[in-house]
Write an enzyme that holds these catalytic residues in place. Structure first.
Site, PDB file in Angstrom:
ATOM      1  N   ASP A 112      -0.957  14.904 -17.118  1.00  0.00           N
ATOM      2  CA  ASP A 112       0.515  14.843 -17.271  1.00  0.00           C
ATOM      3  C   ASP A 112       1.144  16.040 -16.561  1.00  0.00           C
ATOM      4  OD1 ASP A 112       0.174  12.703 -18.936  1.00  0.00           O
ATOM      5  OD2 ASP A 112       0.402  13.832 -20.800  1.00  0.00           O
TER       6      ASP A 112
ATOM      7  N   HIS B  13       5.292  10.859 -26.006  1.00  0.00           N
ATOM      8  CA  HIS B  13       5.706  10.263 -24.722  1.00  0.00           C
ATOM      9  C   HIS B  13       6.707   9.130 -24.964  1.00  0.00           C
ATOM     10  CE1 HIS B  13       3.004  12.235 -22.002  1.00  0.00           C
ATOM     11  NE2 HIS B  13       1.883  11.674 -22.433  1.00  0.00           N
TER      12      HIS B  13
ATOM     13  N   LYS C 185      -5.246  -8.293   3.981  1.00  0.00           N
ATOM     14  CA  LYS C 185      -5.519  -8.235   5.427  1.00  0.00           C
ATOM     15  C   LYS C 185      -6.617  -9.233   5.814  1.00  0.00           C
ATOM     16  CE  LYS C 185      -6.072  -3.723   5.210  1.00  0.00           C
ATOM     17  NZ  LYS C 185      -5.601  -3.471   3.838  1.00  0.00           N
TER      18      LYS C 185
ATOM     19  N   GLU D 136       0.734  10.285 -27.629  1.00  0.00           N
ATOM     20  CA  GLU D 136       1.327   9.065 -27.059  1.00  0.00           C
ATOM     21  C   GLU D 136       2.679   8.764 -27.698  1.00  0.00           C
ATOM     22  OE1 GLU D 136       0.073   8.056 -24.419  1.00  0.00           O
ATOM     23  OE2 GLU D 136      -1.824   9.114 -24.643  1.00  0.00           O
TER      24      GLU D 136
ATOM     25  N   PRO E 209      -5.304  -0.868   0.649  1.00  0.00           N
ATOM     26  CA  PRO E 209      -6.372  -1.802   0.282  1.00  0.00           C
ATOM     27  C   PRO E 209      -5.847  -2.955  -0.578  1.00  0.00           C
ATOM     28  CG  PRO E 209      -6.958   0.450  -0.333  1.00  0.00           C
ATOM     29  CD  PRO E 209      -5.547   0.489   0.130  1.00  0.00           C
ATOM     30  N   GLY E 210      -6.459  -4.106  -0.410  1.00  0.00           N
ATOM     31  CA  GLY E 210      -6.176  -5.240  -1.296  1.00  0.00           C
ATOM     32  C   GLY E 210      -4.849  -5.923  -1.058  1.00  0.00           C
TER      33      GLY E 210
HETATM   34  P1  ATP Z   1      -9.290  -4.142   2.004  1.00  0.00           P
HETATM   35  O1  ATP Z   1      -8.379  -3.270   2.808  1.00  0.00           O
HETATM   36  O2  ATP Z   1      -9.760  -3.455   0.757  1.00  0.00           O
HETATM   37  O3  ATP Z   1     -10.367  -4.799   2.794  1.00  0.00           O
HETATM   38  P2  ATP Z   1      -7.615  -6.459   2.171  1.00  0.00           P
HETATM   39  O4  ATP Z   1      -6.239  -6.001   2.500  1.00  0.00           O
HETATM   40  O5  ATP Z   1      -8.438  -7.026   3.262  1.00  0.00           O
HETATM   41  O6  ATP Z   1      -8.390  -5.324   1.402  1.00  0.00           O
HETATM   42  P3  ATP Z   1      -8.100  -8.937   0.886  1.00  0.00           P
HETATM   43  O7  ATP Z   1      -9.585  -8.773   0.955  1.00  0.00           O
HETATM   44  O8  ATP Z   1      -7.464  -9.863   1.828  1.00  0.00           O
HETATM   45  O9  ATP Z   1      -7.440  -7.524   1.011  1.00  0.00           O
HETATM   46  O10 ATP Z   1      -7.656  -9.319  -0.588  1.00  0.00           O
HETATM   47  C1  ATP Z   1      -8.572  -9.431  -1.660  1.00  0.00           C
HETATM   48  C2  ATP Z   1      -8.154 -10.572  -2.567  1.00  0.00           C
HETATM   49  O11 ATP Z   1      -6.906 -10.273  -3.189  1.00  0.00           O
HETATM   50  C3  ATP Z   1      -7.918 -11.864  -1.810  1.00  0.00           C
HETATM   51  O12 ATP Z   1      -9.082 -12.620  -1.738  1.00  0.00           O
HETATM   52  C4  ATP Z   1      -6.853 -12.561  -2.636  1.00  0.00           C
HETATM   53  O13 ATP Z   1      -7.433 -13.259  -3.706  1.00  0.00           O
HETATM   54  C5  ATP Z   1      -6.062 -11.415  -3.213  1.00  0.00           C
HETATM   55  N1  ATP Z   1      -4.869 -11.116  -2.392  1.00  0.00           N
HETATM   56  C6  ATP Z   1      -4.630  -9.965  -1.731  1.00  0.00           C
HETATM   57  N2  ATP Z   1      -3.454 -10.014  -1.110  1.00  0.00           N
HETATM   58  C7  ATP Z   1      -2.922 -11.229  -1.363  1.00  0.00           C
HETATM   59  C8  ATP Z   1      -1.718 -11.887  -0.985  1.00  0.00           C
HETATM   60  N3  ATP Z   1      -0.814 -11.278  -0.215  1.00  0.00           N
HETATM   61  N4  ATP Z   1      -1.511 -13.146  -1.429  1.00  0.00           N
HETATM   62  C9  ATP Z   1      -2.414 -13.760  -2.208  1.00  0.00           C
HETATM   63  N5  ATP Z   1      -3.573 -13.194  -2.600  1.00  0.00           N
HETATM   64  C10 ATP Z   1      -3.840 -11.942  -2.191  1.00  0.00           C
END
Ligand code: ATP
Length: 491
Positions: free
Chosen positions: A406, A335, A110, A332, A106-107
């Site tokens: 941990d 650690h 894509k 902490e 995720p994120g």
């Molecule tokens: P999901 O699988 O959760 O749908 P995703 O892979 O589609 O996530 P995005 O929705 O494209 O991820 O990314 C969310 C936000 O994070 C984007 O709007 C952007 O601001 C930032 N972001 C993510 N990846 C990149 C990247 N490779 N370069 C620049 N910004 C990014």
């Protein structure tokens, strides 16, 4: 439009019936009943339409806005160049590329890549989420798939474009393996409809539709979706490496005033495991912190605080009792002392401010991204993880539930050691190992590290007490301050 025409027609028929002397009472009653039923079903989401299909013709995102994904961008661009070459495809009788599947955590960008792809091909961009197609009522999902494709073609025609890009996020929800959800056939019908729509795409179509889908779970997809002629191009979108993180940080800070002490390369090093979305959030949180303080520029301290927030969540209002705070400070500090011992300079921050589900934490500075781990490295990790519990026991005489996660992590690392043939069991298959043997071996690994940690912490008891007191007063100390205590005579 249809609504207005049907209302007009209905009214005309009613007036005509009235004029010829027909009793319209029962008809009116039935009409009202039907209308009420429809209204109720719509308001409960039983009937939804794709009237509001999000269509964006002016997609502003380009491949330059996607950081740290050079190979994914390259692969995608190559596939899109192929699609754009329609004349040649037609001339040579090549089957057009219909679907591209973006897979990865995720994120990682894509959706961003799909938008950039629409921009690159000058296509209208229509997006939907897999979950929007799944309803309790058979046939509704399939109908929505039809409407989505129809809407895409119509939008492209309206905007005089040759291409329409249909983006389906979380396709695993609608494209999971058929027959798995035996309770009802709705999923299967929806997926079948998607396959039908994709099969219908032809190079001679006036509007060429390209389906781009995204998933975090490609293994869950029905094989029919992955066979040639459907999503036969898969592009992996991975978590960015250090260089990639730097690129993404540059992108998300380009419109922000940064103070001189901010070193983005250092920040990229400190954010191992962060996705693009995490990094975007980090830049945003740092700017918010600067705004709250009324600062002109975003400083290193704002970024450090923002990293903690992104990793651990926001600060909590609830305050632990004094005894609890003391226990957390000891834990902490334990650690941190062992972390510094196994990797000098590794302590980044030490805090006892509760955040998310943690009462305190010690953050380490990152090393270079690692993809292989040696035995020493893994054993040292276990030692750092156990140090909190050992320190509590040494100074307070007992352990607490604070060490739960941990210990869990330490056990996972011990398992990695066994799996990698780095335990006294030698080369073994973890799966075929009797559970007792595995647990005994894991226990032995932890015990050895615990003894080593105890010996070293006992030698550093004075430092442990001094730093713990200081942490209790200050709530948060930096790595440099922490190391200052180690070199003072008190240590
Ligand atoms: P999901 O699988 O959760 O749908 P995703 O892979 O589609 O996530 P995005 O929705 O494209 O991820 O990314 C969310 C936000 O994070 C984007 O709007 C952007 O601001 C930032 N972001 C993510 N990846 C990149 C990247 N490779 N370069 C620049 N910004 C990014």
């Amino acid at each position: 439009m249809y609504k207005e025409v049907s209302i007009g027609l209905g009214a005309a028929v009613l007036i005509f019936l009235l004029v010829i002397g027909y009793n319209v009472g029962p008809l009116l009653f039935l009409g009202m009943l039907g209308g009420l039923l429809y209204y109720l079903m719509r308001s409960r989401g039983m009937v939804k339409t794709f009237n509001k299909v999000p269509s964006e013709t002016q997609v502003q995102v380009s491949f330059c806005d996607v950081g740290g994904q050079a190979s994914a961008v390259e692969e995608l661009r190559e596939a899109l160049d192929f699609i754009k070459n329609r004349q040649e495809i037609r001339r040579l009788g090549i089957r057009p590329l219909k679907g591209i599947l973006l897979t990865g955590p995720p994120g990682t960008g894509k959706t961003l890549l799909a938008r950039a792809a629409a921009n690159y091909t000058d296509a209208v961009f229509i997006s939907a989420n897999g979950s929007e197609f799944i309803e309790m009522y058979a046939g509704v999902g399939a109908q929505r798939v039809r409407k989505l494709f129809k809407a895409a073609r119509e939008a492209a025609q309206k905007h005089k474009k040759n291409y329409a890009l249909v983006f389906i996020d979380e396709i695993d929800v609608l494209g999971g393996k058929r027959g798995k959800t035996s309770s009802h056939l709705e999923y299967d019908q929806t997926l079948n409809q998607l396959l039908v729509e994709m099969d219908g795409i032809d190079v001679d179509d006036e509007v060429q539709v390209l389906v781009v889908a995204a998933t975090n779970r490609a293994d869950m997809l029905d094989p029919a979706l992955l066979r040639p002629g459907r999503f036969d191009r898969q592009v992996r979108v991975e978590l960015p490496d250090k260089e990639g993180r730097l690129e993404i940080l540059r992108l998300h800070t380009r419109n922000k005033p940064l103070s001189k002490d901010v070193n983005l390369a250092e920040l990229a090093g400190d954010t191992f495991g962060f996705s693009g979305a995490h990094l975007e959030s980090l830049a945003n949180e740092a700017a918010i912190l600067a705004m709250r303080e009324g600062a002109d520029q975003i400083s290193k301290a704002h970024f450090q605080e923002a990293i903690d927030k992104v990793i651990m969540g926001g600060k909590l209002d609830r305050r632990p009792s004094v005894e609890e705070m003391k226990r957390v400070a000891i834990h902490e500090t334990g650690h941190a002392l062992v972390s510094e011992l196994v990797r000098p300079g590794s302590v980044s921050t030490l805090t006892i401010t509760p955040r998310g589900s943690a009462l305190g934490y010690m953050r380490q500075t990152s090393e270079d991204d690692r993809y292989l781990h040696t035995q020493d490295y893994l054993e040292n990790q276990i030692a750092v993880l156990l140090a909190g519990a050992v320190a509590e026991e040494m100074l307070l005489g007992s352990r607490s539930t604070g060490a739960g996660s941990d210990i869990e992590q330490a056990l996972q690392i011990a398992e990695q050691l066994i799996r990698g043939g780095m335990s006294e069991l030698g080369f073994v298959s973890l799966e075929s190992l009797p559970p007792e043997t595995k647990h005994k071996a894991m226990g032995e690994i932890l015990k050895r590290q615990e003894a080593w940690v105890r010996k070293n912490l006992e030698e550093q008891q004075a430092a442990l007490r001094v730093i713990m007191e200081h942490l209790l007063q200050r709530e948060k100390i930096s790595g440099e301050e922490f190391r200052g205590f180690l070199t003072t005579p008190a240590a």
